[in-house]
Design an enzyme around this catalytic site. Structure first.
Site, PDB file in Angstrom:
ATOM      1  N   HIS A 147       0.841  -1.204   0.000  1.00 45.62           N
ATOM      2  CA  HIS A 147       0.000   0.000   0.000  1.00 45.62           C
ATOM      3  C   HIS A 147       0.875   1.251   0.000  1.00 45.62           C
ATOM      4  O   HIS A 147       2.094   1.183   0.180  1.00 45.62           O
ATOM      5  CB  HIS A 147      -0.903   0.017   1.245  1.00 45.62           C
ATOM      6  CG  HIS A 147      -0.147   0.144   2.527  1.00 45.62           C
ATOM      7  ND1 HIS A 147       0.550  -0.900   3.103  1.00 45.62           N
ATOM      8  CD2 HIS A 147       0.050   1.208   3.347  1.00 45.62           C
ATOM      9  CE1 HIS A 147       1.122  -0.491   4.217  1.00 45.62           C
ATOM     10  NE2 HIS A 147       0.848   0.794   4.397  1.00 45.62           N
TER      11      HIS A 147
ATOM     12  N   ASP B 241       0.501   4.961   2.060  1.00 48.67           N
ATOM     13  CA  ASP B 241      -0.324   5.409   3.189  1.00 48.67           C
ATOM     14  C   ASP B 241      -1.411   6.404   2.778  1.00 48.67           C
ATOM     15  O   ASP B 241      -1.136   7.394   2.093  1.00 48.67           O
ATOM     16  CB  ASP B 241       0.564   6.032   4.273  1.00 48.67           C
ATOM     17  CG  ASP B 241       1.458   4.988   4.923  1.00 48.67           C
ATOM     18  OD1 ASP B 241       1.037   3.824   5.030  1.00 48.67           O
ATOM     19  OD2 ASP B 241       2.588   5.346   5.314  1.00 48.67           O
TER      20      ASP B 241
ATOM     21  N   HIS C  62       4.789   0.104   0.273  1.00 48.17           N
ATOM     22  CA  HIS C  62       5.459  -0.672   1.315  1.00 48.17           C
ATOM     23  C   HIS C  62       4.510  -1.685   1.925  1.00 48.17           C
ATOM     24  O   HIS C  62       3.289  -1.583   1.775  1.00 48.17           O
ATOM     25  CB  HIS C  62       6.022   0.259   2.396  1.00 48.17           C
ATOM     26  CG  HIS C  62       4.976   1.080   3.087  1.00 48.17           C
ATOM     27  ND1 HIS C  62       4.408   2.198   2.511  1.00 48.17           N
ATOM     28  CD2 HIS C  62       4.361   0.940   4.286  1.00 48.17           C
ATOM     29  CE1 HIS C  62       3.516   2.717   3.324  1.00 48.17           C
ATOM     30  NE2 HIS C  62       3.452   1.965   4.424  1.00 48.17           N
TER      31      HIS C  62
ATOM     32  N   ARG D 174       5.442   6.331  15.103  1.00 50.04           N
ATOM     33  CA  ARG D 174       5.175   6.720  13.713  1.00 50.04           C
ATOM     34  C   ARG D 174       4.685   8.157  13.642  1.00 50.04           C
ATOM     35  O   ARG D 174       3.804   8.560  14.405  1.00 50.04           O
ATOM     36  CB  ARG D 174       4.084   5.803  13.179  1.00 50.04           C
ATOM     37  CG  ARG D 174       3.618   6.044  11.770  1.00 50.04           C
ATOM     38  CD  ARG D 174       2.360   5.196  11.590  1.00 50.04           C
ATOM     39  NE  ARG D 174       2.051   4.883  10.217  1.00 50.04           N
ATOM     40  CZ  ARG D 174       1.224   5.608   9.479  1.00 50.04           C
ATOM     41  NH1 ARG D 174       0.659   6.687   9.956  1.00 50.04           N
ATOM     42  NH2 ARG D 174       0.956   5.226   8.257  1.00 50.04           N
TER      43      ARG D 174
END
Ligand code: OGA
Ligand code: MN
Length: 281
Positions: free
Chosen positions: A105, A107, A256, A272
């Site tokens: 995908h 993000d 990723h 994150r």
């Protein structure tokens, strides 16, 4: 020590040495870091010791912090900008988002302005018998474009795919209010990177539900073919994490996925942050 940029040899990703991210970074050094980030699509720094506010401050230099749906539930105490990505449970309760991004995908591609990039700071990395688990793979959507035959390039340039949050095949089905907040969006299948001008393919099996102007059958088979092409082994860098790694990727240049080859008692803990981006063009 002066800054060194060491390409991994894969079509994406470079290590940057000679930078201590817990110290203030001058504009000249930052400009080199940002250029390496744009050029390589993924950059990482080993052996860092950054606090949550330091990570937030470094992220902000690349753009506004993006808050996402996970942050509401899984942020770091005192740093709402940071989302905890982890498989750890304490007293039976998860401490963070588990299984973020198991399938290929980019993000938040289902939003009108997907984030420029995402940063992960590794705090705990799972191991078994001394072997490291929980790698992350990155595929170069720019190398994937470069490798396309001209006939296919002509067929897809200028076309838009439909990215539909409600149609996504998710580990956890989205709630009604999440669906309402994320109506379908139409993004170019061939994006132009806003800083380098490189063309990058933008198509994934899980998120794209159609292509404007094409019959559904043809659209689905084209999306599948492009998505599989992007993630061919020749386009991939696989990052084996060490605690203290700070790594960031560019959501235009790469796709990723997280390799889910571990489980408790092997612990994985990441912080994150996400930086805002522009409407894909
Ligand atoms: C993410 C993600 C991958 C990983 O945080 O967006 O996809 O390996 N993470 O944790
Ligand atoms: Mn992700």
């Amino acid at each position: 020590m002066s800054l060194e940029i060491i390409p991994t040899g894969a079509p994406v990703a470079a290590e940057i040495r000679g930078v201590d991210l817990s110290q203030p970074i001058g504009d000249n050094v930052f400009a080199l870091i940002e250029r390496a980030y744009d050029e390589h699509g993924v950059i990482f720094f080993r052996d860092q010791h950054v606090t949550p506010p330091q990570q937030v401050a470094f992220t902000r230099r690349f753009g506004d912090i993006e808050f996402n749906i996970f942050g509401e539930r899984w942020s770091v105490a005192g740093s709402p900008e940071i989302v905890v990505v982890s498989n750890i449970t304490e007293d039976g309760k998860p401490i963070g988002v588990k299984r973020a991004g198991e399938n290929w995908h980019s993000d938040m591609c289902y939003t009108a302005r997907p984030p420029r990039g995402t940063m992960l700071y590794a705090i705990e990395i799972p191991t078994l018998h001394g072997l490291t688990l929980g790698d992350t793979e990155f595929a170069s959507a720019a190398a994937a474009w470069d490798a396309l035959p001209d006939s296919l390039r002509h067929r897809i340039e200028g076309r838009r795919a439909i990215f539909d949050f409600s149609g996504r095949k998710r580990a956890f089905p989205p709630s009604q209010s999440e669906i309402e907040r994320n109506p379908p969006v139409h993004h170019p299948i061939v994006r132009t990177h806003p800083h380098t001008g490189r063309k990058c393919l933008y198509a994934m099996r899980d998120d794209c539900t159609g292509i404007d102007g094409l019959e559904q059958d043809e659209a689905e088979s084209l999306i599948a073919a492009l998505a599989d092409h992007i993630v061919k082994p020749a386009h991939i860098y696989r990052h084996q994490w060490r605690p203290g790694d700070l790594l960031m990727w560019d959501n235009c240049t790469v796709q990723h996925r997280a390799i889910q080859d571990y489980d408790m008692p092997q612990r994985r803990l990441m912080h994150r942050t996400t930086m805002g981006g522009a409407v894909p063009a």
